[in-house]
Design an enzyme around this catalytic site. Structure first.
Site, PDB file in Angstrom:
ATOM      1  N   LYS A 153       0.856  -1.078   0.133  1.00 48.15           N
ATOM      2  CA  LYS A 153       0.092   0.101   0.017  1.00 48.15           C
ATOM      3  C   LYS A 153       0.619   1.188   0.021  1.00 48.15           C
ATOM      4  O   LYS A 153       0.684   2.212  -0.839  1.00 48.15           O
ATOM      5  CB  LYS A 153      -0.907   0.040   1.273  1.00 48.15           C
ATOM      6  CG  LYS A 153      -1.770  -1.222   1.207  1.00 48.15           C
ATOM      7  CD  LYS A 153      -2.853  -1.219   2.605  1.00 48.15           C
ATOM      8  CE  LYS A 153      -2.011  -1.102   3.686  1.00 48.15           C
ATOM      9  NZ  LYS A 153      -1.435  -2.390   4.076  1.00 48.15           N
ATOM     10  N   ARG A 168      -9.187   0.684   9.216  1.00 45.91           N
ATOM     11  CA  ARG A 168      -8.657  -0.557   9.260  1.00 45.91           C
ATOM     12  C   ARG A 168      -9.628  -1.170  10.366  1.00 45.91           C
ATOM     13  O   ARG A 168      -9.336  -2.619  10.566  1.00 45.91           O
ATOM     14  CB  ARG A 168      -7.594  -0.281  10.083  1.00 45.91           C
ATOM     15  CG  ARG A 168      -6.236  -0.791   9.307  1.00 45.91           C
ATOM     16  CD  ARG A 168      -4.928  -0.437  10.247  1.00 45.91           C
ATOM     17  NE  ARG A 168      -3.920  -1.252  10.060  1.00 45.91           N
ATOM     18  CZ  ARG A 168      -2.788  -0.756   9.334  1.00 45.91           C
ATOM     19  NH1 ARG A 168      -2.789   0.590   8.923  1.00 45.91           N
ATOM     20  NH2 ARG A 168      -1.452  -1.477   9.505  1.00 45.91           N
ATOM     21  N   ARG A 224      11.820  -5.496   4.677  1.00 48.98           N
ATOM     22  CA  ARG A 224      11.601  -3.930   4.375  1.00 48.98           C
ATOM     23  C   ARG A 224      12.491  -3.303   5.234  1.00 48.98           C
ATOM     24  O   ARG A 224      12.764  -3.338   6.245  1.00 48.98           O
ATOM     25  CB  ARG A 224      10.310  -3.498   4.939  1.00 48.98           C
ATOM     26  CG  ARG A 224       9.703  -2.258   4.781  1.00 48.98           C
ATOM     27  CD  ARG A 224       8.329  -1.832   4.743  1.00 48.98           C
ATOM     28  NE  ARG A 224       7.387  -2.556   6.140  1.00 48.98           N
ATOM     29  CZ  ARG A 224       6.262  -2.561   6.232  1.00 48.98           C
ATOM     30  NH1 ARG A 224       5.619  -1.828   5.369  1.00 48.98           N
ATOM     31  NH2 ARG A 224       5.448  -2.659   7.320  1.00 48.98           N
ATOM     32  N   ARG A 267      11.590  -1.379  10.904  1.00 51.79           N
ATOM     33  CA  ARG A 267      10.495  -1.041  11.862  1.00 51.79           C
ATOM     34  C   ARG A 267      10.420  -1.886  12.836  1.00 51.79           C
ATOM     35  O   ARG A 267      10.484  -3.259  12.709  1.00 51.79           O
ATOM     36  CB  ARG A 267       9.244  -1.204  10.890  1.00 51.79           C
ATOM     37  CG  ARG A 267       8.905   0.355  10.065  1.00 51.79           C
ATOM     38  CD  ARG A 267       7.783   0.213   9.560  1.00 51.79           C
ATOM     39  NE  ARG A 267       6.527  -0.244   9.864  1.00 51.79           N
ATOM     40  CZ  ARG A 267       5.332  -0.328   9.345  1.00 51.79           C
ATOM     41  NH1 ARG A 267       5.373   0.327   8.212  1.00 51.79           N
ATOM     42  NH2 ARG A 267       4.471  -0.754   9.992  1.00 51.79           N
ATOM     43  N   ARG A 289       0.296  -9.148  13.552  1.00 48.46           N
ATOM     44  CA  ARG A 289      -0.368  -8.003  12.864  1.00 48.46           C
ATOM     45  C   ARG A 289      -1.416  -8.627  11.574  1.00 48.46           C
ATOM     46  O   ARG A 289      -2.385  -8.123  11.295  1.00 48.46           O
ATOM     47  CB  ARG A 289       0.884  -6.964  12.181  1.00 48.46           C
ATOM     48  CG  ARG A 289       1.483  -6.233  13.218  1.00 48.46           C
ATOM     49  CD  ARG A 289       2.588  -5.751  12.601  1.00 48.46           C
ATOM     50  NE  ARG A 289       2.321  -4.550  11.255  1.00 48.46           N
ATOM     51  CZ  ARG A 289       3.167  -4.504  10.640  1.00 48.46           C
ATOM     52  NH1 ARG A 289       4.420  -4.930  10.519  1.00 48.46           N
ATOM     53  NH2 ARG A 289       2.841  -3.718   9.418  1.00 48.46           N
TER      54      ARG A 289
HETATM   55  P1  ADP Z   1       2.225  -1.673   3.142  1.00 48.61           P
HETATM   56  O1  ADP Z   1       2.200  -0.369   3.196  1.00 48.61           O
HETATM   57  O2  ADP Z   1       1.081  -2.475   2.761  1.00 48.61           O
HETATM   58  O3  ADP Z   1       2.721  -2.517   4.526  1.00 48.61           O
HETATM   59  P2  ADP Z   1       4.808  -1.463   1.714  1.00 48.61           P
HETATM   60  O4  ADP Z   1       4.594  -0.749   0.574  1.00 48.61           O
HETATM   61  O5  ADP Z   1       5.660  -0.973   2.663  1.00 48.61           O
HETATM   62  O6  ADP Z   1       3.533  -2.408   2.359  1.00 48.61           O
HETATM   63  O7  ADP Z   1       5.549  -2.827   1.175  1.00 48.61           O
HETATM   64  C1  ADP Z   1       6.210  -3.896   1.883  1.00 48.61           C
HETATM   65  C2  ADP Z   1       7.453  -4.572   1.552  1.00 48.61           C
HETATM   66  O8  ADP Z   1       7.428  -4.867   0.279  1.00 48.61           O
HETATM   67  C3  ADP Z   1       8.466  -3.206   1.081  1.00 48.61           C
HETATM   68  O9  ADP Z   1       9.812  -3.521   1.466  1.00 48.61           O
HETATM   69  C4  ADP Z   1       8.129  -2.825  -0.304  1.00 48.61           C
HETATM   70  O10 ADP Z   1       9.527  -2.413  -0.803  1.00 48.61           O
HETATM   71  C5  ADP Z   1       8.074  -4.239  -1.044  1.00 48.61           C
HETATM   72  N1  ADP Z   1       7.133  -4.242  -2.236  1.00 48.61           N
HETATM   73  C6  ADP Z   1       6.149  -3.489  -2.465  1.00 48.61           C
HETATM   74  N2  ADP Z   1       5.620  -3.587  -3.619  1.00 48.61           N
HETATM   75  C7  ADP Z   1       6.447  -4.825  -4.043  1.00 48.61           C
HETATM   76  C8  ADP Z   1       6.352  -5.386  -5.328  1.00 48.61           C
HETATM   77  N3  ADP Z   1       5.397  -5.280  -6.274  1.00 48.61           N
HETATM   78  N4  ADP Z   1       7.142  -6.608  -5.564  1.00 48.61           N
HETATM   79  C9  ADP Z   1       8.041  -6.608  -4.627  1.00 48.61           C
HETATM   80  N5  ADP Z   1       8.287  -6.049  -3.454  1.00 48.61           N
HETATM   81  C10 ADP Z   1       7.454  -5.076  -3.104  1.00 48.61           C
HETATM   82  P1  AMP Z   2       1.133   0.618   8.949  1.00 50.51           P
HETATM   83  O1  AMP Z   2       2.331   1.717   8.768  1.00 50.51           O
HETATM   84  O2  AMP Z   2      -0.089   1.012   7.972  1.00 50.51           O
HETATM   85  O3  AMP Z   2       1.518  -0.822   8.650  1.00 50.51           O
HETATM   86  O4  AMP Z   2       0.597   0.687  10.413  1.00 50.51           O
HETATM   87  C1  AMP Z   2       1.518   0.824  11.505  1.00 50.51           C
HETATM   88  C2  AMP Z   2       0.793   0.651  12.593  1.00 50.51           C
HETATM   89  O5  AMP Z   2       0.375   1.932  13.111  1.00 50.51           O
HETATM   90  C3  AMP Z   2      -0.184  -0.272  12.814  1.00 50.51           C
HETATM   91  O6  AMP Z   2       0.182  -1.770  13.257  1.00 50.51           O
HETATM   92  C4  AMP Z   2      -0.968   0.180  13.902  1.00 50.51           C
HETATM   93  O7  AMP Z   2      -0.492   0.064  15.143  1.00 50.51           O
HETATM   94  C5  AMP Z   2      -1.161   1.831  13.628  1.00 50.51           C
HETATM   95  N1  AMP Z   2      -2.163   2.207  12.842  1.00 50.51           N
HETATM   96  C6  AMP Z   2      -2.069   2.750  11.298  1.00 50.51           C
HETATM   97  N2  AMP Z   2      -3.373   2.915  10.864  1.00 50.51           N
HETATM   98  C7  AMP Z   2      -4.093   2.609  11.878  1.00 50.51           C
HETATM   99  C8  AMP Z   2      -5.456   2.544  11.810  1.00 50.51           C
HETATM  100  N3  AMP Z   2      -6.250   3.000  10.791  1.00 50.51           N
HETATM  101  N4  AMP Z   2      -6.277   2.272  12.943  1.00 50.51           N
HETATM  102  C9  AMP Z   2      -5.405   1.805  14.163  1.00 50.51           C
HETATM  103  N5  AMP Z   2      -4.092   1.641  14.216  1.00 50.51           N
HETATM  104  C10 AMP Z   2      -3.380   2.011  13.124  1.00 50.51           C
END
Ligand code: ADP
Ligand code: AMP
Length: 222
Positions: free
Chosen positions: A20, A95, A133, A166, A177
């Site tokens: 995302k 969420r 990541r 992270r 999660r």
């Molecule tokens: P989210 O925001 O849903 O938690 P991220 O955008 O942070 O996910 O992506 C999680 C990990 O996957 C990151 O390290 C990112 O670089 C990698 N990633 C995202 N999209 C792709 C893809 N299409 N192919 C391979 N790796 C990806």
């Molecule tokens: P994310 O960066 O989207 O993976 O979110 C990291 C963390 O932030 C999550 O595991 C939650 O602890 C908190 N968080 C982010 N968005 C929300 C939401 N919409 N509602 C509740 N907690 C959230």
């Protein structure tokens, strides 16, 4: 007669690690819409040690959701800002069903009709992705040491900031999660469908981030 284009809203929906944040950053560049990441906003509070940040620090590290009223307040304030006037991308929100309920009511009152993009990725791929990541501690740029490594190890290509892992990407937290996503977040998709929002499934592991972003832009701008 001049008509005003309604503001556009894209809800990027999917499990942690489905891509995302990566998509939102690319789509912001391609569409010029604001990127609203509740995770980023909450992490900024933790890093700045604000009163809120100190209160949510341990919940963020353990991968628990932050109370709805806190997150709703941050989003409500954020979507009023000038940079959201053209359109905005929600990443990681809503969420829970109560968050979605409030969003639907707010969008109805503003005459905005959101589109949902659901990024689907197998959980075994997600676990591997989250273990790889890395995040720039200064500008928030995302990396993967497996598929999108920085040029200089542990250093951001764009700002030279130090890359960090992270706390909630530790293996023992990742599965928790994903369980929270299954129990509390996945049902939100049905709530949004029930509200009449069109939802489109994308395979979030079928292609590079750029290729997937291109498919989403094609859907949105047709
Ligand atoms: P989210 O925001 O849903 O938690 P991220 O955008 O942070 O996910 O992506 C999680 C990990 O996957 C990151 O390290 C990112 O670089 C990698 N990633 C995202 N999209 C792709 C893809 N299409 N192919 C391979 N790796 C990806
Ligand atoms: P994310 O960066 O989207 O993976 O979110 C990291 C963390 O932030 C999550 O595991 C939650 O602890 C908190 N968080 C982010 N968005 C929300 C939401 N919409 N509602 C509740 N907690 C959230």
């Amino acid at each position: 007669m001049e008509t005003t284009q309604p503001r556009r809203c894209l809800i990027l929906f999917g499990a942690p690690g489905s891509g995302k944040g990566t998509q939102a950053k690319l789509l912001k560049g391609l569409l010029g819409w604001a990127h609203i990441s509740t995770g980023d906003m909450l992490r900024e509070h933790v890093a700045a040690k604000t009163e809120l940040g100190l209160r949510i620090d341990s919940a963020m590290k353990s991968g628990s959701l932050i109370p709805d009223e806190v997150v709703n307040m941050l989003v409500d304030e954020r979507i009023r800002r000038e940079d959201c006037q053209e359109g905005f991308i929600l990443d990681g929100y809503p969420r829970t069903v109560p968050q979605a309920d409030l969003l639907v009511r707010t969008m109805r009152a503003s005459g905005i009709a959101p589109v949902v993009v659901h990024l689907k990725v197998d959980y075994n791929i997600i676990v591997a992705r989250l273990a790889s990541r890395r995040l720039c501690s200064q500008c928030g740029q995302l990396y993967s040491v497996a598929s999108n490594a920085p040029i200089v190890t542990e250093s951001c290509d764009y700002c030279g900031g130090k890359l960090i892992t992270r706390e909630d990407d530790k293996p023992e937290v990742i599965w928790k999660r994903l369980e929270t996503y299954d129990n509390q977040t996945f049902p939100v998709l049905y709530f949004l469908l029930g509200a009449g929002y069109p939802s489109h499934d994308f395979d979030g592991s079928d292609g590079s981030p750029q290729v997937i972003a291109g498919r989403i832009v094609q859907l949105l701008l047709g």
